[in-house]
Every structure is written in structure tokens, then in C-alpha cells.
Design an enzyme around this catalytic site. Sequence first.
Site, PDB file in Angstrom:
ATOM      1  N   ILE A   1       2.560   1.464  10.120  1.00  0.00           N
ATOM      2  CA  ILE A   1       1.928   0.154  10.230  1.00  0.00           C
ATOM      3  C   ILE A   1       1.001   0.161  11.438  1.00  0.00           C
ATOM      4  O   ILE A   1       1.422   0.491  12.554  1.00  0.00           O
ATOM      5  CB  ILE A   1       2.984  -0.951  10.405  1.00  0.00           C
ATOM      6  CG1 ILE A   1       3.938  -0.966   9.200  1.00  0.00           C
ATOM      7  CG2 ILE A   1       2.325  -2.308  10.556  1.00  0.00           C
ATOM      8  CD1 ILE A   1       3.255  -1.228   7.899  1.00  0.00           C
ATOM      9  N   LEU A   2      -0.273  -0.158  11.212  1.00  0.00           N
ATOM     10  CA  LEU A   2      -1.249  -0.179  12.292  1.00  0.00           C
ATOM     11  C   LEU A   2      -1.043  -1.428  13.146  1.00  0.00           C
ATOM     12  O   LEU A   2      -0.774  -2.515  12.655  1.00  0.00           O
ATOM     13  CB  LEU A   2      -2.658  -0.155  11.711  1.00  0.00           C
ATOM     14  CG  LEU A   2      -3.000   1.138  10.958  1.00  0.00           C
ATOM     15  CD1 LEU A   2      -4.266   0.948  10.132  1.00  0.00           C
ATOM     16  CD2 LEU A   2      -3.152   2.303  11.936  1.00  0.00           C
TER      17      LEU A   2
ATOM     18  N   HIS B   1      -2.372   1.416  -2.126  1.00  0.00           N
ATOM     19  CA  HIS B   1      -0.915   1.223  -2.234  1.00  0.00           C
ATOM     20  C   HIS B   1      -0.478   1.485  -3.663  1.00  0.00           C
ATOM     21  O   HIS B   1      -1.109   0.966  -4.604  1.00  0.00           O
ATOM     22  CB  HIS B   1      -0.542  -0.193  -1.813  1.00  0.00           C
ATOM     23  CG  HIS B   1       0.932  -0.455  -1.885  1.00  0.00           C
ATOM     24  ND1 HIS B   1       1.825   0.075  -0.978  1.00  0.00           N
ATOM     25  CD2 HIS B   1       1.659  -1.179  -2.762  1.00  0.00           C
ATOM     26  CE1 HIS B   1       3.045  -0.309  -1.300  1.00  0.00           C
ATOM     27  NE2 HIS B   1       2.986  -1.073  -2.379  1.00  0.00           N
TER      28      HIS B   1
HETATM   29  N1  LIG Z   1      -1.134  -3.364   9.698  1.00  0.00           N
HETATM   30  C1  LIG Z   1      -1.013  -2.640   8.570  1.00  0.00           C
HETATM   31  N2  LIG Z   1      -0.932  -1.287   8.645  1.00  0.00           N
HETATM   32  C2  LIG Z   1      -0.832  -0.546   7.504  1.00  0.00           C
HETATM   33  C3  LIG Z   1      -0.759  -1.183   6.245  1.00  0.00           C
HETATM   34  C4  LIG Z   1      -0.871  -2.616   6.196  1.00  0.00           C
HETATM   35  O1  LIG Z   1      -0.880  -3.234   5.099  1.00  0.00           O
HETATM   36  N3  LIG Z   1      -0.989  -3.289   7.366  1.00  0.00           N
HETATM   37  N4  LIG Z   1      -0.567  -0.417   5.082  1.00  0.00           N
HETATM   38  C5  LIG Z   1       0.021   0.901   5.357  1.00  0.00           C
HETATM   39  C6  LIG Z   1       0.301   1.728   4.155  1.00  0.00           C
HETATM   40  N5  LIG Z   1       1.575   1.252   3.572  1.00  0.00           N
HETATM   41  C7  LIG Z   1       1.561   0.778   2.291  1.00  0.00           C
HETATM   42  O2  LIG Z   1       0.562   0.852   1.551  1.00  0.00           O
HETATM   43  C8  LIG Z   1       2.761   1.290   4.354  1.00  0.00           C
HETATM   44  C9  LIG Z   1       3.100   2.461   5.039  1.00  0.00           C
HETATM   45  C10 LIG Z   1       4.245   2.488   5.838  1.00  0.00           C
HETATM   46  C11 LIG Z   1       5.066   1.369   5.959  1.00  0.00           C
HETATM   47  C12 LIG Z   1       6.258   1.421   6.869  1.00  0.00           C
HETATM   48  O3  LIG Z   1       7.178   0.631   6.725  1.00  0.00           O
HETATM   49  N6  LIG Z   1       6.197   2.341   7.843  1.00  0.00           N
HETATM   50  C13 LIG Z   1       7.235   2.462   8.894  1.00  0.00           C
HETATM   51  C14 LIG Z   1       7.644   3.914   9.112  1.00  0.00           C
HETATM   52  C15 LIG Z   1       7.831   4.673   7.810  1.00  0.00           C
HETATM   53  C16 LIG Z   1       7.776   6.195   8.068  1.00  0.00           C
HETATM   54  O4  LIG Z   1       7.424   6.605   9.188  1.00  0.00           O
HETATM   55  O5  LIG Z   1       8.067   6.954   7.106  1.00  0.00           O
HETATM   56  C17 LIG Z   1       6.647   1.983  10.223  1.00  0.00           C
HETATM   57  O6  LIG Z   1       5.393   1.915  10.350  1.00  0.00           O
HETATM   58  O7  LIG Z   1       7.449   1.758  11.128  1.00  0.00           O
HETATM   59  C18 LIG Z   1       4.741   0.211   5.249  1.00  0.00           C
HETATM   60  C19 LIG Z   1       3.590   0.163   4.449  1.00  0.00           C
HETATM   61  C20 LIG Z   1      -0.814   1.634   6.384  1.00  0.00           C
HETATM   62  N7  LIG Z   1      -0.787   0.811   7.592  1.00  0.00           N
HETATM   63  N1  LIG Z   2       2.782   2.362   1.281  1.00  0.00           N
HETATM   64  C1  LIG Z   2       1.959   3.488   1.527  1.00  0.00           C
HETATM   65  C2  LIG Z   2       2.068   4.466   0.396  1.00  0.00           C
HETATM   66  O1  LIG Z   2       3.079   4.561  -0.265  1.00  0.00           O
HETATM   67  N2  LIG Z   2       0.965   5.205   0.172  1.00  0.00           N
HETATM   68  C3  LIG Z   2       0.933   6.156  -0.907  1.00  0.00           C
HETATM   69  O2  LIG Z   2       1.159   7.475  -0.427  1.00  0.00           O
HETATM   70  C4  LIG Z   2       0.613   8.360  -1.418  1.00  0.00           C
HETATM   71  C5  LIG Z   2      -0.146   9.437  -0.684  1.00  0.00           C
HETATM   72  O3  LIG Z   2      -0.407  10.494  -1.563  1.00  0.00           O
HETATM   73  P1  LIG Z   2      -1.123  11.824  -0.994  1.00  0.00           P
HETATM   74  O4  LIG Z   2      -0.417  12.203   0.285  1.00  0.00           O
HETATM   75  O5  LIG Z   2      -0.941  12.830  -2.103  1.00  0.00           O
HETATM   76  O6  LIG Z   2      -2.558  11.468  -0.753  1.00  0.00           O
HETATM   77  C6  LIG Z   2      -0.303   7.520  -2.323  1.00  0.00           C
HETATM   78  O7  LIG Z   2       0.314   7.278  -3.572  1.00  0.00           O
HETATM   79  C7  LIG Z   2      -0.433   6.225  -1.560  1.00  0.00           C
HETATM   80  O8  LIG Z   2      -0.631   5.093  -2.392  1.00  0.00           O
END
Ligand SMILES: Nc1nc2c(c(=O)[nH]1)N[C@@H](CN(C=O)c1ccc(C(=O)N[C@@H](CCC(=O)O)C(=O)O)cc1)CN2
Ligand SMILES: NCC(=O)N[C@@H]1O[C@H](COP(=O)([O-])[O-])[C@@H](O)[C@H]1O
Length: 192
Positions: free
Chosen positions: A84-85, A101
Site C-alpha cells: 500500500i502506497l 487489480h
Molecule cells: N494507496 C494505495 N496503494 C496501493 C493500492 C491502492 O489501491 N492504494 N493498490 C495496491 C495493489 N493492491 C491491489 O490491487 C494491493 C496490494 C497489496 C495490499 C496489501 O494488503 N499489502 C500489504 C502487504 C502484503 C504483502 O507484503 O504481501 C501491505 O501493504 O501492508 C493491498 C492491495 C498497490 N498499492
Molecule cells: N492486489 C494486487 C494484486 O493482486 N495484483 C495482481 O498481481 C498480479 C501480478 O502479476 P505479475 O507479477 O505476473 O505481473 C496481477 O494479477 C495483478 O492484478
Amino acid sequence: MASGTGSLLSSLIGRADDGAPFRIVAVAVDRPCRAADIARDHDIPTVLCRVVDHPDRAAWDAALTGQVEAFEPQWVITAGFMKILGPVFLSRFGGRIVNSHPALLPSFPGAHGVADALAHGVKVTGTTVHLVDEGVDTGPILAQEPVAIHRDDTEDTLHERIKSVERQLLADVVTALVTKGVVIDGRKADIP
Ligand SMILES: Nc1nc2c(c(=O)[nH]1)N[C@@H](CN(C=O)c1ccc(C(=O)N[C@@H](CCC(=O)O)C(=O)O)cc1)CN2
Ligand SMILES: NCC(=O)N[C@@H]1O[C@H](COP(=O)([O-])[O-])[C@@H](O)[C@H]1O
């Protein structure tokens, strides 16, 4: 930005190599991963910014922002970036961060969208490309495509079928964004 196997990144690299109107200036990863290897194989600068290398999440947020802004990107694409950014990154690049996503948001947000859809028993899931905001997968939606769930699907078989759609949709959306921009009206985001 990436964390995993880099197939979405590879699709963007391929589209750029085929003449798309964008260039990948760098790849930022939060962990050593195949995506970073793919970037290096294509002579694309890579930066590794791990949370564990910083005293806290806020310090990581600031460090990641500094490392990314050094490349002066016009758009930031989170292509399987699994962190999460934070507020510093969002204030620097907000409105210009695009995420792919593997579910039809607002259903099944978070890090496990494919497993959650499968576990819930939905018959159709899909992929969503959206702008990133301070929430988790809550930003304005740019594009979506459905993907049917098969009776014998596992998380892996379903995720791969979703990725095959994602790889094209994300590249199409990025191409449209860099040429046409985006008009945001509240929750609505449209590429003119
Ligand atoms: N501020 C935001 N940052 C990111 C978003 C977003 O919507 N808002 N999307 C993510 C990508 N994503 C889903 O598409 C996603 C990726 C990771 C997590 C999450 O819970 N991460 C945890 C750690 C998980 C790990 O390290 O394996 C965390 O950040 O603590 C939720 C959604 C990209 N960034
Ligand atoms: N919530 C974030 C998440 O689940 N992202 C997902 O990680 C995969 C990356 O594939 P890749 O490493 O083969 O590009 C993709 O399916 C993307 O949607």
C-alpha cells in the site's frame, strides 16, 4: 512498480517495444522478484525499496518516493506491486498512479482478490484498472473486463486466465492515458 513474476510488466515492455507512445523509465520493487530480473534483462533501471530496510513504514514511504521521483515519471503503474502506497508517495504522484487489480472492484479488494472471489463462489470475476488513492483499491475506475470462473478452477488457473486479460487491458489503458489523459469527476474517471 512490481513485486512478483512480472508478466504485466512484460506486457508493458512488449507494447513499448512495439511502438506504443510510452517508455518505461524505471521499475521499482519492494522485494527481489522476477519482475526486477525482467527489467534488468531489458536494460531498464531498477530500484529495490524494502520496508524492512527502513525504521518504519513512513520512512519507507519517503524513501520510495525519493527513489521513484528521481526518474521523473509522468505516470506510475503498479503492476502487481504488493504494498500500500503511503501519504508522501500519494501526495507526490496522486492522480497519476494506475493499478491493475485481479477482481471486479469494488468486489474483492486487497492482496487476495482472486482467492477471495473463488472462495465466495461468484460465477464471474475479472480485472479492474483504476487510479490509486489513499484507500485500498478504492480509486476511480478506468476500465474493467469480466472473466468467467470455471467449476474446476483453482486460484492459479483462474489467476492466470485473469492475467491474460489484464496484460492487454493494462497496456491499452496506459496507451490511452499517455495520449488522451483522464477526466476525473468525483468517483468517475473517463479517458476522453
Ligand atoms: N494507496 C494505495 N496503494 C496501493 C493500492 C491502492 O489501491 N492504494 N493498490 C495496491 C495493489 N493492491 C491491489 O490491487 C494491493 C496490494 C497489496 C495490499 C496489501 O494488503 N499489502 C500489504 C502487504 C502484503 C504483502 O507484503 O504481501 C501491505 O501493504 O501492508 C493491498 C492491495 C498497490 N498499492
Ligand atoms: N492486489 C494486487 C494484486 O493482486 N495484483 C495482481 O498481481 C498480479 C501480478 O502479476 P505479475 O507479477 O505476473 O505481473 C496481477 O494479477 C495483478 O492484478
